[in-house]
Design a protein around this motif. Structure first.
Motif, mmCIF file in Angstrom:
data_model
loop_
_atom_site.group_PDB
_atom_site.id
_atom_site.type_symbol
_atom_site.label_atom_id
_atom_site.label_comp_id
_atom_site.label_asym_id
_atom_site.label_seq_id
_atom_site.Cartn_x
_atom_site.Cartn_y
_atom_site.Cartn_z
ATOM 1 N N SER A 63 0.819 -1.213 0.000
ATOM 2 C CA SER A 63 0.000 0.000 0.000
ATOM 3 C C SER A 63 0.857 1.268 0.000
ATOM 4 O O SER A 63 0.350 2.361 -0.239
ATOM 5 N N THR A 64 2.148 1.118 0.258
ATOM 6 C CA THR A 64 3.071 2.264 0.265
ATOM 7 C C THR A 64 4.317 1.868 -0.532
ATOM 8 O O THR A 64 5.393 1.652 0.035
ATOM 9 N N PRO A 65 4.213 1.765 -1.875
ATOM 10 C CA PRO A 65 5.329 1.253 -2.680
ATOM 11 C C PRO A 65 6.613 2.078 -2.587
ATOM 12 O O PRO A 65 7.688 1.582 -2.889
ATOM 13 N N GLU A 66 6.477 3.324 -2.119
ATOM 14 C CA GLU A 66 7.704 4.132 -1.973
ATOM 15 C C GLU A 66 8.628 3.585 -0.878
ATOM 16 O O GLU A 66 9.761 4.057 -0.721
ATOM 17 N N LEU A 67 8.160 2.564 -0.151
ATOM 18 C CA LEU A 67 9.013 1.906 0.847
ATOM 19 C C LEU A 67 9.983 0.898 0.211
ATOM 20 O O LEU A 67 10.955 0.483 0.852
ATOM 21 N N MET A 68 9.732 0.534 -1.027
ATOM 22 C CA MET A 68 10.567 -0.482 -1.675
ATOM 23 C C MET A 68 12.055 -0.134 -1.692
ATOM 24 O O MET A 68 12.881 -0.998 -1.389
ATOM 25 N N PRO A 69 12.449 1.086 -2.025
ATOM 26 C CA PRO A 69 13.896 1.379 -1.979
ATOM 27 C C PRO A 69 14.492 1.176 -0.588
ATOM 28 O O PRO A 69 15.634 0.723 -0.456
ATOM 29 N N HIS A 70 13.708 1.473 0.435
ATOM 30 C CA HIS A 70 14.182 1.257 1.811
ATOM 31 C C HIS A 70 14.371 -0.237 2.097
ATOM 32 O O HIS A 70 15.369 -0.634 2.697
ATOM 33 N N ILE A 71 13.389 -1.033 1.669
ATOM 34 C CA ILE A 71 13.472 -2.489 1.881
ATOM 35 C C ILE A 71 14.732 -3.037 1.204
ATOM 36 O O ILE A 71 15.480 -3.815 1.791
ATOM 37 N N LEU A 72 14.946 -2.627 -0.041
ATOM 38 C CA LEU A 72 16.113 -3.116 -0.774
ATOM 39 C C LEU A 72 17.416 -2.641 -0.129
ATOM 40 O O LEU A 72 18.375 -3.410 -0.019
ATOM 41 N N LYS A 73 17.437 -1.416 0.312
ATOM 42 C CA LYS A 73 18.638 -0.891 0.956
ATOM 43 C C LYS A 73 18.966 -1.707 2.215
ATOM 44 O O LYS A 73 20.130 -2.052 2.454
ATOM 45 N N ILE A 74 17.946 -2.043 2.974
ATOM 46 C CA ILE A 74 18.155 -2.837 4.195
ATOM 47 C C ILE A 74 18.561 -4.267 3.825
ATOM 48 O O ILE A 74 19.484 -4.832 4.415
ATOM 49 N N LEU A 75 17.902 -4.851 2.830
ATOM 50 C CA LEU A 75 18.239 -6.210 2.393
ATOM 51 C C LEU A 75 19.705 -6.306 2.003
ATOM 52 O O LEU A 75 20.382 -7.284 2.331
ATOM 53 N N PHE A 76 20.205 -5.286 1.319
ATOM 54 C CA PHE A 76 21.573 -5.343 0.827
ATOM 55 C C PHE A 76 22.605 -4.807 1.821
ATOM 56 O O PHE A 76 23.776 -4.680 1.484
ATOM 57 N N LYS A 77 22.174 -4.542 3.044
ATOM 58 C CA LYS A 77 23.129 -4.311 4.145
ATOM 59 C C LYS A 77 23.455 -5.701 4.678
ATOM 60 O O LYS A 77 22.996 -6.109 5.739
ATOM 61 N N VAL A 78 24.221 -6.443 3.913
ATOM 62 C CA VAL A 78 24.346 -7.890 4.091
ATOM 63 C C VAL A 78 24.957 -8.330 5.416
ATOM 64 O O VAL A 78 24.767 -9.478 5.807
ATOM 65 N N ASN A 79 25.662 -7.477 6.088
ATOM 66 C CA ASN A 79 26.250 -7.856 7.380
ATOM 67 C C ASN A 79 25.344 -7.535 8.555
ATOM 68 O O ASN A 79 25.669 -7.848 9.693
ATOM 69 N N ASP A 80 24.230 -6.910 8.275
ATOM 70 C CA ASP A 80 23.286 -6.498 9.314
ATOM 71 C C ASP A 80 22.235 -7.604 9.503
ATOM 72 O O ASP A 80 21.614 -8.039 8.532
ATOM 73 N N PRO A 81 22.035 -8.082 10.730
ATOM 74 C CA PRO A 81 21.036 -9.137 10.944
ATOM 75 C C PRO A 81 19.615 -8.736 10.525
ATOM 76 O O PRO A 81 18.785 -9.592 10.215
ATOM 77 N N ILE A 82 19.335 -7.445 10.488
ATOM 78 C CA ILE A 82 17.999 -6.991 10.074
ATOM 79 C C ILE A 82 17.789 -7.235 8.569
ATOM 80 O O ILE A 82 16.663 -7.325 8.103
#
Length: 192
Positions: A29-48
């Motif tokens: 419902s808030t697609p502008e969150l997608m860049p944030h999700i991807l940015k967090i996903l690719f913080k590969v050393n972060d458990p989050i």
């Protein structure tokens, strides 16, 4: 929702269907969150990053089209993911993409997935197959590579060779998926 707010919210995402569905709906419902999700996903050393992977998988299962504007970023960086709990969703998303493109022949998927995306999925997929990975990652990858291989000639012989080489040392689940893939390869070869 800001990047930091989303990052903080991901602390509450777990494997439960209820939590993943709630946050997936929030992203849909808030697609502008997608860049944030991807940015967090690719913080590969972060458990989050694992939690971002779980969430993205659920989002893509519900609405794959939300990833389309970000396919360049997703396919460019997916090879960097290495934590098991984040890699499994990435491999699953690749399977969703290839099933939609090759099996369902979804026009929107076919419009958005380019040769470069398939190339990147193929390269990452073979890397995942020849390295020490969990069975789920390998199983999803076998499906993705089989499907891409229906279009790109050299993939099936390589896929078959890797499965034959690894079959004897694989788990029961891996062997079962390999048997399924061997059958699929035979059927495909008969059709061509």
């Amino acid at each position: 929702m800001t990047y930091q707010e989303l990052y903080d919210q991901l602390n509450y995402v777990n494997h439960s269907r209820e939590k993943r569905a709630y946050y997936a709906q929030l992203v849909i419902s808030t697609p502008e969150l997608m860049p944030h999700i991807l940015k967090i996903l690719f913080k590969v050393n972060d458990p989050i990053s694992n939690r971002a992977g779980w969430l993205l998988e659920f989002v893509c299962k519900t609405d794959l089209t939300i990833l389309f504007p970000y396919l360049d970023t997703f396919t460019e960086k997916m090879h960097t993911v290495y934590q098991d709990s984040a890699l499994r969703p990435v491999a699953k998303i690749c399977e969703y993409l290839t099933l939609s493109y090759y099996k369902k022949k979804d026009p929107l998927t076919r419009k958005h997935i380019k040769s470069l995306h398939k190339e990147r999925m193929t390269e990452a997929g073979f890397d995942w197959l020849i390295t020490e990975q969990k069975v789920a990652v390998k199983a999803y990858t076998l499906t993705s590579l089989f499907l891409i291989g229906t279009e790109i000639d050299w993939i099936h012989p390589e896929l078959k060779r890797i499965m034959e080489d690894d079959y004897h040392k694989g788990s029961a689940a891996y062997k079962a998926r390999c048997r399924h893939m061997f059958e699929a390869l035979k059927k495909f070869e008969k059709r061509t």
